[in-house]
Design a protein around this motif. Structure first.
Motif, PDB file in Angstrom:
ATOM      1  N   MET A  48       0.449   4.884  17.185  1.00 47.08           N
ATOM      2  CA  MET A  48       1.235   3.852  16.522  1.00 47.08           C
ATOM      3  C   MET A  48       0.293   2.781  15.963  1.00 47.08           C
ATOM      4  N   PRO A  49       0.471   2.392  14.691  1.00 46.75           N
ATOM      5  CA  PRO A  49      -0.404   1.383  14.115  1.00 46.75           C
ATOM      6  C   PRO A  49      -0.229   0.024  14.789  1.00 46.75           C
ATOM      7  N   ASN A  50      -1.301  -0.709  14.819  1.00 44.23           N
ATOM      8  CA  ASN A  50      -1.284  -2.048  15.382  1.00 44.23           C
ATOM      9  C   ASN A  50      -0.748  -3.021  14.331  1.00 44.23           C
ATOM     10  N   PRO A  51       0.387  -3.711  14.574  1.00 51.60           N
ATOM     11  CA  PRO A  51       0.955  -4.616  13.569  1.00 51.60           C
ATOM     12  C   PRO A  51       0.051  -5.806  13.262  1.00 51.60           C
ATOM     13  N   ASP A  52      -0.897  -6.092  14.143  1.00 53.01           N
ATOM     14  CA  ASP A  52      -1.811  -7.202  13.901  1.00 53.01           C
ATOM     15  C   ASP A  52      -3.045  -6.776  13.114  1.00 53.01           C
ATOM     16  N   ASP A  53      -3.176  -5.486  12.868  1.00 48.16           N
ATOM     17  CA  ASP A  53      -4.331  -4.963  12.149  1.00 48.16           C
ATOM     18  C   ASP A  53      -4.189  -5.315  10.673  1.00 48.16           C
ATOM     19  N   ASP A  54      -5.135  -6.068  10.134  1.00 42.87           N
ATOM     20  CA  ASP A  54      -5.051  -6.482   8.736  1.00 42.87           C
ATOM     21  C   ASP A  54      -6.232  -5.942   7.938  1.00 42.87           C
ATOM     22  N   TYR A 101      -1.602   1.267   3.919  1.00 39.05           N
ATOM     23  CA  TYR A 101      -0.633   2.122   4.608  1.00 39.05           C
ATOM     24  C   TYR A 101       0.727   1.436   4.735  1.00 39.05           C
ATOM     25  N   ARG A 102       0.739   0.139   5.029  1.00 39.85           N
ATOM     26  CA  ARG A 102       2.024  -0.583   5.128  1.00 39.85           C
ATOM     27  C   ARG A 102       2.778  -0.534   3.805  1.00 39.85           C
ATOM     28  N   LEU A 103       2.072  -0.698   2.702  1.00 39.56           N
ATOM     29  CA  LEU A 103       2.744  -0.631   1.399  1.00 39.56           C
ATOM     30  C   LEU A 103       3.268   0.773   1.114  1.00 39.56           C
ATOM     31  N   VAL A 104       2.453   1.768   1.365  1.00 41.74           N
ATOM     32  CA  VAL A 104       2.846   3.150   1.062  1.00 41.74           C
ATOM     33  C   VAL A 104       4.073   3.555   1.881  1.00 41.74           C
ATOM     34  N   MET A 140     -10.392   2.406  -4.332  1.00 35.84           N
ATOM     35  CA  MET A 140     -10.425   2.067  -2.897  1.00 35.84           C
ATOM     36  C   MET A 140      -9.113   2.462  -2.230  1.00 35.84           C
ATOM     37  N   VAL A 141      -8.012   2.315  -2.957  1.00 42.44           N
ATOM     38  CA  VAL A 141      -6.711   2.738  -2.428  1.00 42.44           C
ATOM     39  C   VAL A 141      -6.730   4.247  -2.197  1.00 42.44           C
ATOM     40  N   GLY A 142      -7.258   4.988  -3.152  1.00 41.50           N
ATOM     41  CA  GLY A 142      -7.378   6.438  -2.999  1.00 41.50           C
ATOM     42  C   GLY A 142      -8.236   6.800  -1.802  1.00 41.50           C
ATOM     43  N   TRP A 143      -9.312   6.077  -1.607  1.00 43.60           N
ATOM     44  CA  TRP A 143     -10.199   6.304  -0.464  1.00 43.60           C
ATOM     45  C   TRP A 143      -9.422   6.094   0.841  1.00 43.60           C
ATOM     46  N   ALA A 144      -8.664   5.010   0.894  1.00 42.59           N
ATOM     47  CA  ALA A 144      -7.873   4.722   2.096  1.00 42.59           C
ATOM     48  C   ALA A 144      -6.873   5.853   2.362  1.00 42.59           C
ATOM     49  N   ASP A 166      -3.251   9.295   8.117  1.00 45.14           N
ATOM     50  CA  ASP A 166      -2.531  10.272   8.928  1.00 45.14           C
ATOM     51  C   ASP A 166      -1.281  10.632   8.130  1.00 45.14           C
ATOM     52  N   LEU A 167      -1.263  11.807   7.530  1.00 42.40           N
ATOM     53  CA  LEU A 167      -0.183  12.188   6.622  1.00 42.40           C
ATOM     54  C   LEU A 167       1.155  12.376   7.320  1.00 42.40           C
ATOM     55  N   SER A 168       1.153  12.422   8.640  1.00 35.89           N
ATOM     56  CA  SER A 168       2.427  12.483   9.355  1.00 35.89           C
ATOM     57  C   SER A 168       3.031  11.085   9.509  1.00 35.89           C
ATOM     58  N   ASP A 169       2.237  10.057   9.224  1.00 31.43           N
ATOM     59  CA  ASP A 169       2.672   8.669   9.377  1.00 31.43           C
ATOM     60  C   ASP A 169       2.753   7.924   8.041  1.00 31.43           C
ATOM     61  N   VAL A 170       1.927   8.313   7.084  1.00 31.76           N
ATOM     62  CA  VAL A 170       1.838   7.621   5.792  1.00 31.76           C
ATOM     63  C   VAL A 170       2.219   8.610   4.690  1.00 31.76           C
ATOM     64  N   PRO A 171       3.279   8.334   3.921  1.00 30.71           N
ATOM     65  CA  PRO A 171       3.702   9.272   2.877  1.00 30.71           C
ATOM     66  C   PRO A 171       2.798   9.201   1.634  1.00 30.71           C
ATOM     67  N   ALA A 172       1.548   9.570   1.815  1.00 33.35           N
ATOM     68  CA  ALA A 172       0.558   9.487   0.741  1.00 33.35           C
ATOM     69  C   ALA A 172       0.905  10.382  -0.440  1.00 33.35           C
ATOM     70  N   HIS A 173       1.761  11.374  -0.231  1.00 35.17           N
ATOM     71  CA  HIS A 173       2.159  12.244  -1.339  1.00 35.17           C
ATOM     72  C   HIS A 173       2.921  11.484  -2.410  1.00 35.17           C
ATOM     73  N   ARG A 174       3.393  10.286  -2.096  1.00 33.21           N
ATOM     74  CA  ARG A 174       4.156   9.482  -3.057  1.00 33.21           C
ATOM     75  C   ARG A 174       3.278   8.577  -3.906  1.00 33.21           C
ATOM     76  N   VAL A 175       1.972   8.765  -3.853  1.00 31.20           N
ATOM     77  CA  VAL A 175       1.052   7.954  -4.654  1.00 31.20           C
ATOM     78  C   VAL A 175       0.325   8.872  -5.631  1.00 31.20           C
ATOM     79  N   VAL A 176       0.425   8.535  -6.909  1.00 30.71           N
ATOM     80  CA  VAL A 176      -0.152   9.343  -7.985  1.00 30.71           C
ATOM     81  C   VAL A 176      -1.025   8.448  -8.867  1.00 30.71           C
TER      82      VAL A 176
END
Length: 112
Positions: free
Chosen positions: A1-7, A14-17, A43-47, A52-62
């Protein structure tokens, strides 16, 4: 689980995606702009390549043309397209996402 205090930059991306709803996409540049670093789309692409593709829907970024430039970071090169199609995302004849129909635009309230 991501840390909500992690900035960190990655966690902000990841929060935006995670806010992009099924059936919609956004671009690397749009995410960079929302983070206040407009010229940092790569840099966004690098991130996202480290997400973790099970947690971040990176497939929605083109990319800005709707091309699936991140497809090689999925199980197979076809996986990204298959995931988008399963959400109802339409593609043009040239294989790019129809951005006019499916572009998600963040509001200032939905930013990181």
């Amino acid at each position: 689980m991501p840390n909500p205090d992690d900035d960190t930059f990655f966690s902000r991306v990841y929060r935006l995606v995670r806010q992009i709803p099924p059936g919609r996409v956004t671009t690397y540049g749009m995410i960079a702009e929302m983070l206040g670093i407009r010229k940092s789309a790569r840099m966004v692409g690098w991130a996202l390549s480290s997400a973790d593709l099970s947690d971040v829907p990176a497939h929605r970024v083109v990319n800005r043309y709707g091309a699936l430039t991140g497809r090689l970071h999925f199980l197979t090169p076809e996986t990204m397209r298959e995931m988008l199609e399963s959400e109802g995302v339409a593609f043009r004849d040239d294989g790019t996402v129809d951005l006019e129909r499916h572009m998600y635009r963040f509001t200032s309230r939905s930013s990181s």
